[in-house]
Design a protein around this motif. Structure first.
Motif, PDB file in Angstrom:
ATOM      1  N   ALA A  55      -0.195  -2.436  27.760  1.00  0.00           N
ATOM      2  CA  ALA A  55      -0.812  -2.172  26.466  1.00  0.00           C
ATOM      3  C   ALA A  55       0.236  -2.458  25.397  1.00  0.00           C
ATOM      4  O   ALA A  55       1.418  -2.165  25.587  1.00  0.00           O
ATOM      5  N   LEU A  56      -0.189  -3.043  24.311  1.00  0.00           N
ATOM      6  CA  LEU A  56       0.731  -3.371  23.228  1.00  0.00           C
ATOM      7  C   LEU A  56       0.332  -2.564  21.998  1.00  0.00           C
ATOM      8  O   LEU A  56      -0.792  -2.668  21.516  1.00  0.00           O
ATOM      9  N   LEU A  57       1.250  -1.754  21.513  1.00  0.00           N
ATOM     10  CA  LEU A  57       1.024  -0.946  20.316  1.00  0.00           C
ATOM     11  C   LEU A  57       1.777  -1.606  19.165  1.00  0.00           C
ATOM     12  O   LEU A  57       2.991  -1.752  19.223  1.00  0.00           O
ATOM     13  N   LEU A  58       1.056  -2.036  18.138  1.00  0.00           N
ATOM     14  CA  LEU A  58       1.694  -2.746  17.030  1.00  0.00           C
ATOM     15  C   LEU A  58       2.234  -1.819  15.959  1.00  0.00           C
ATOM     16  O   LEU A  58       3.354  -1.968  15.501  1.00  0.00           O
ATOM     17  N   TYR A  59       1.405  -0.869  15.523  1.00  0.00           N
ATOM     18  CA  TYR A  59       1.768  -0.005  14.412  1.00  0.00           C
ATOM     19  C   TYR A  59       1.515   1.456  14.757  1.00  0.00           C
ATOM     20  O   TYR A  59       0.676   1.770  15.592  1.00  0.00           O
ATOM     21  N   LYS A  60       2.209   2.330  14.062  1.00  0.00           N
ATOM     22  CA  LYS A  60       1.933   3.763  14.168  1.00  0.00           C
ATOM     23  C   LYS A  60       0.574   4.021  13.527  1.00  0.00           C
ATOM     24  O   LYS A  60       0.259   3.441  12.495  1.00  0.00           O
ATOM     25  N   TYR A  61      -0.203   4.881  14.134  1.00  0.00           N
ATOM     26  CA  TYR A  61      -1.519   5.219  13.595  1.00  0.00           C
ATOM     27  C   TYR A  61      -1.369   6.427  12.683  1.00  0.00           C
ATOM     28  O   TYR A  61      -1.628   7.563  13.039  1.00  0.00           O
ATOM     29  N   GLU A  62      -0.884   6.153  11.466  1.00  0.00           N
ATOM     30  CA  GLU A  62      -0.669   7.214  10.481  1.00  0.00           C
ATOM     31  C   GLU A  62      -0.612   6.597   9.095  1.00  0.00           C
ATOM     32  O   GLU A  62      -0.559   5.377   8.938  1.00  0.00           O
ATOM     33  N   GLY A  63      -0.629   7.443   8.097  1.00  0.00           N
ATOM     34  CA  GLY A  63      -0.459   7.011   6.714  1.00  0.00           C
ATOM     35  C   GLY A  63      -1.456   5.967   6.264  1.00  0.00           C
ATOM     36  O   GLY A  63      -2.653   6.076   6.521  1.00  0.00           O
ATOM     37  N   VAL A  64      -0.963   4.919   5.601  1.00  0.00           N
ATOM     38  CA  VAL A  64      -1.837   3.906   5.007  1.00  0.00           C
ATOM     39  C   VAL A  64      -2.613   3.116   6.050  1.00  0.00           C
ATOM     40  O   VAL A  64      -3.724   2.660   5.773  1.00  0.00           O
TER      41      VAL A  64
ATOM     42  N   ALA B 181       0.812  -1.219   0.000  1.00  0.00           N
ATOM     43  CA  ALA B 181       0.000   0.000   0.000  1.00  0.00           C
ATOM     44  C   ALA B 181       0.847   1.271   0.000  1.00  0.00           C
ATOM     45  O   ALA B 181       0.339   2.344  -0.296  1.00  0.00           O
ATOM     46  N   VAL B 182       2.144   1.145   0.290  1.00  0.00           N
ATOM     47  CA  VAL B 182       3.020   2.314   0.337  1.00  0.00           C
ATOM     48  C   VAL B 182       3.824   2.455  -0.953  1.00  0.00           C
ATOM     49  O   VAL B 182       3.760   3.474  -1.629  1.00  0.00           O
ATOM     50  N   CYS B 183       4.580   1.412  -1.308  1.00  0.00           N
ATOM     51  CA  CYS B 183       5.524   1.527  -2.425  1.00  0.00           C
ATOM     52  C   CYS B 183       5.120   0.746  -3.668  1.00  0.00           C
ATOM     53  O   CYS B 183       5.824   0.785  -4.675  1.00  0.00           O
ATOM     54  N   ALA B 184       4.021   0.004  -3.616  1.00  0.00           N
ATOM     55  CA  ALA B 184       3.472  -0.754  -4.747  1.00  0.00           C
ATOM     56  C   ALA B 184       4.321  -1.957  -5.166  1.00  0.00           C
ATOM     57  O   ALA B 184       4.108  -2.520  -6.229  1.00  0.00           O
ATOM     58  N   THR B 185       5.249  -2.402  -4.338  1.00  0.00           N
ATOM     59  CA  THR B 185       6.001  -3.628  -4.591  1.00  0.00           C
ATOM     60  C   THR B 185       5.048  -4.814  -4.473  1.00  0.00           C
ATOM     61  O   THR B 185       4.175  -4.817  -3.607  1.00  0.00           O
ATOM     62  N   ASN B 186       5.214  -5.850  -5.318  1.00  0.00           N
ATOM     63  CA  ASN B 186       4.393  -7.057  -5.186  1.00  0.00           C
ATOM     64  C   ASN B 186       4.669  -7.716  -3.844  1.00  0.00           C
ATOM     65  O   ASN B 186       5.832  -7.837  -3.429  1.00  0.00           O
ATOM     66  N   ILE B 187       3.589  -8.136  -3.172  1.00  0.00           N
ATOM     67  CA  ILE B 187       3.716  -8.815  -1.875  1.00  0.00           C
ATOM     68  C   ILE B 187       2.819 -10.040  -1.867  1.00  0.00           C
ATOM     69  O   ILE B 187       1.862 -10.133  -2.639  1.00  0.00           O
ATOM     70  N   ASP B 188       3.143 -11.000  -1.001  1.00  0.00           N
ATOM     71  CA  ASP B 188       2.353 -12.224  -0.888  1.00  0.00           C
ATOM     72  C   ASP B 188       1.297 -12.145   0.209  1.00  0.00           C
ATOM     73  O   ASP B 188       0.262 -12.788   0.118  1.00  0.00           O
ATOM     74  N   ASN B 189       1.593 -11.390   1.268  1.00  0.00           N
ATOM     75  CA  ASN B 189       0.638 -11.310   2.371  1.00  0.00           C
ATOM     76  C   ASN B 189       0.739  -9.953   3.052  1.00  0.00           C
ATOM     77  O   ASN B 189       1.665  -9.190   2.817  1.00  0.00           O
ATOM     78  N   GLY B 190      -0.231  -9.684   3.892  1.00  0.00           N
ATOM     79  CA  GLY B 190      -0.249  -8.423   4.606  1.00  0.00           C
ATOM     80  C   GLY B 190      -0.724  -7.273   3.745  1.00  0.00           C
ATOM     81  O   GLY B 190      -1.325  -7.458   2.685  1.00  0.00           O
ATOM     82  N   TYR B 191      -0.447  -6.094   4.229  1.00  0.00           N
ATOM     83  CA  TYR B 191      -0.907  -4.864   3.601  1.00  0.00           C
ATOM     84  C   TYR B 191       0.255  -4.057   3.033  1.00  0.00           C
ATOM     85  O   TYR B 191       0.080  -3.281   2.111  1.00  0.00           O
ATOM     86  N   VAL B 192       1.440  -4.236   3.621  1.00  0.00           N
ATOM     87  CA  VAL B 192       2.639  -3.525   3.177  1.00  0.00           C
ATOM     88  C   VAL B 192       3.797  -4.507   3.062  1.00  0.00           C
ATOM     89  O   VAL B 192       3.768  -5.586   3.641  1.00  0.00           O
ATOM     90  N   CYS B 193       4.825  -4.119   2.311  1.00  0.00           N
ATOM     91  CA  CYS B 193       6.004  -4.969   2.161  1.00  0.00           C
ATOM     92  C   CYS B 193       6.852  -4.929   3.434  1.00  0.00           C
ATOM     93  O   CYS B 193       6.635  -4.102   4.320  1.00  0.00           O
ATOM     94  N   GLU B 194       7.807  -5.807   3.496  1.00  0.00           N
ATOM     95  CA  GLU B 194       8.668  -5.917   4.685  1.00  0.00           C
ATOM     96  C   GLU B 194       9.375  -4.598   5.001  1.00  0.00           C
ATOM     97  O   GLU B 194       9.435  -4.175   6.147  1.00  0.00           O
ATOM     98  N   GLN B 195       9.895  -3.940   3.985  1.00  0.00           N
ATOM     99  CA  GLN B 195      10.624  -2.688   4.203  1.00  0.00           C
ATOM    100  C   GLN B 195       9.694  -1.596   4.728  1.00  0.00           C
ATOM    101  O   GLN B 195      10.017  -0.890   5.681  1.00  0.00           O
TER     102      GLN B 195
END
Length: 185
Positions: free
Chosen positions: A74-83, A25-39
């Motif tokens: 409390a466990l925060l997984l991701y930043k709440y911003e961008g995509v 969703a950020v850089c448009a690299t092909n991915i197999d799973n998830g919403y964003v690539c590893e980087q």
């Protein structure tokens, strides 16, 4: 009916991915799973555990409980911003439940085996509850949709323990200080 629509949206997304491969969703690299690539995931990933410690006054029965008095952490997984913020907005305010599987995969990717073992130490996991009228409008509960699958087949369960005591306006477009004011009390 909502479940049928949700399932239809999910299978529609799977069919679409067969024809059009999934892309970050950020850089448009092909991915197999998830919403964003590893980087890109590394850019958004927090994996921050915030410990909560009960106050002495609460433990002694001399003060009403604050959230930090009754929660272990409390466990925060991701930043709440961008995509991620955009996808949650689509789920919550545009009723696009088809995004839930992608973000559920992201939650699984953010919790490697060590974190999943860490979760096992708890008897129960909870979340900030969705307002009942919003849950009825959407036909699903966002926290349950995102995280309940992570706990399937594990000894730890997920229950809503917190209760909304009043209606709040959506916080999406509010600045941090405005959010604090809206949530006061």
């Amino acid at each position: 009916m909502h479940r049928l629509l949700r399932d239809f949206a999910y299978y529609g997304r799977v069919a679409k991915e067969l024809i059009f491969p999934r892309r970050c969703a950020v850089c448009a690299t092909n991915i197999d799973n998830g919403y964003v690539c590893e980087q890109c995931r590394r850019e958004y990933l927090l994996q921050r555990q915030l410990p909560c410690c009960p106050r002495e006054e609460y433990l002694a029965g001399q003060a009403a409980p604050l959230p930090t008095d009754v929660l272990y952490s409390a466990l925060l997984l991701y930043k709440y911003e961008g995509v991620f913020k955009d996808a949650l907005h689509k789920i919550k305010f545009e009723g696009e439940a088809g995004w839930l599987p992608l973000l559920r995969e992201e939650a699984e990717l953010a919790l490697p085996a060590a974190k999943m073992r860490w979760l096992q130490q708890f008897d129960l996991i909870t979340c900030v509850p969705t307002a009942p009228e919003r849950r009825r409008q959407r036909g699903f509960d966002v926290p349950q949709g995102l995280f309940a699958g992570l706990l399937e087949g594990r000894s730890v369960g997920m229950e809503v323990l917190l209760e909304r005591v009043r209606h709040t306006e959506p916080l999406y477009e509010l600045k941090p200080e405005e959010r604090k004011q809206e949530l006061a009390g």
